[in-house]
Scaffold this active site. Sequence first.
Site, PDB file in Angstrom:
ATOM      1  N   ARG A  38     -27.077  36.141 -14.228  1.00 24.24           N
ATOM      2  CA  ARG A  38     -27.768  35.422 -13.222  1.00 24.24           C
ATOM      3  C   ARG A  38     -27.202  35.666 -11.761  1.00 24.24           C
ATOM      4  O   ARG A  38     -27.764  35.548 -10.602  1.00 24.24           O
ATOM      5  CB  ARG A  38     -28.137  34.017 -13.391  1.00 24.24           C
ATOM      6  N   HIS A 123     -33.497  30.873 -25.860  1.00 19.56           N
ATOM      7  CA  HIS A 123     -33.979  32.139 -25.344  1.00 19.56           C
ATOM      8  C   HIS A 123     -33.916  33.314 -26.300  1.00 19.56           C
ATOM      9  O   HIS A 123     -33.903  34.541 -25.838  1.00 19.56           O
ATOM     10  CB  HIS A 123     -33.057  32.429 -24.087  1.00 19.56           C
ATOM     11  N   CYS A 152     -40.969  52.519 -32.433  1.00 15.23           N
ATOM     12  CA  CYS A 152     -40.837  52.321 -33.943  1.00 15.23           C
ATOM     13  C   CYS A 152     -41.584  53.832 -34.612  1.00 15.23           C
ATOM     14  O   CYS A 152     -42.056  54.516 -33.724  1.00 15.23           O
ATOM     15  CB  CYS A 152     -41.844  51.377 -34.168  1.00 15.23           C
ATOM     16  N   SER A 193     -24.633  25.123 -15.742  1.00 14.38           N
ATOM     17  CA  SER A 193     -24.876  24.495 -14.421  1.00 14.38           C
ATOM     18  C   SER A 193     -26.168  23.680 -14.477  1.00 14.38           C
ATOM     19  O   SER A 193     -26.385  22.765 -13.577  1.00 14.38           O
ATOM     20  CB  SER A 193     -24.926  25.480 -13.280  1.00 14.38           C
TER      21      SER A 193
END
Length: 243
Positions: A38, A123, A152, A193
């Site tokens: 991030r 996530h 695939c 955070s």
Amino acid sequence: MQEPKQLQQLQEMVDRSRRIVFFGGAGVSTESGIPDFRSVDGLYNQRYKYPPEVMLSHSFYVAHTEEFFDFYRTKMLYLDAQPNAAHKKLAELETAGKLTAVVTQNIDGLHQKAGSKNVLELHGSVHRNFCQRCHKMYDAEFMLHSTGIPTCTCGGKVKPDVVLYEESLDQHTLTKALDAIEHADMLIIGGTSLAVYPAASLVNYYRGDRLVLINKSTTPMDQNANLAIQGSIGEVLGAIQVR
């Protein structure tokens, strides 16, 4: 370095607890050499035209699939990374019957690599990848060594089982995380955070009196914690004795 008094407080809380839940973010993995994606550092700016949040969004995946995978392979797959002292201590606490769950925002699988069994991955995970056409599963090695758009055997696109920006969290995982936090007698929050929602709001479901925050910087929840320690998550958790 943390004050001995704070570490003693933490030890006493752990000693008294039998249903510890750990809630962790990117700071847990940075100590294993996995950067916090991030943060837009120089490397991102030199190589990529967009910030990480854009490139890891669902709409970017759909519109710029090949560019998405170029970023994903070089910035999200750190398959040589090893668990650090924090991962190992949490696995030890679980084995000792003191920790009931690890709730993580990370997708690297390092908690499982350290030996943790009940890991709730909010996530998703880079280690699970599926064909969007036939749903065949592929591992992270397949993704790392693929080129262009991973395909695939049936010809379908292989997508990582990770929650991209604009996508919803898996409801089953979320429900299990909420349940674990609600029934915890101690909640340790580390390496986050508490800025990413809805994950950050999960801590509001804790009703106990042993809320511990361990982070290198301050968080919005510090004032609500029973103990807030600024420091390295690996050093702090590594100092805990399991007894």
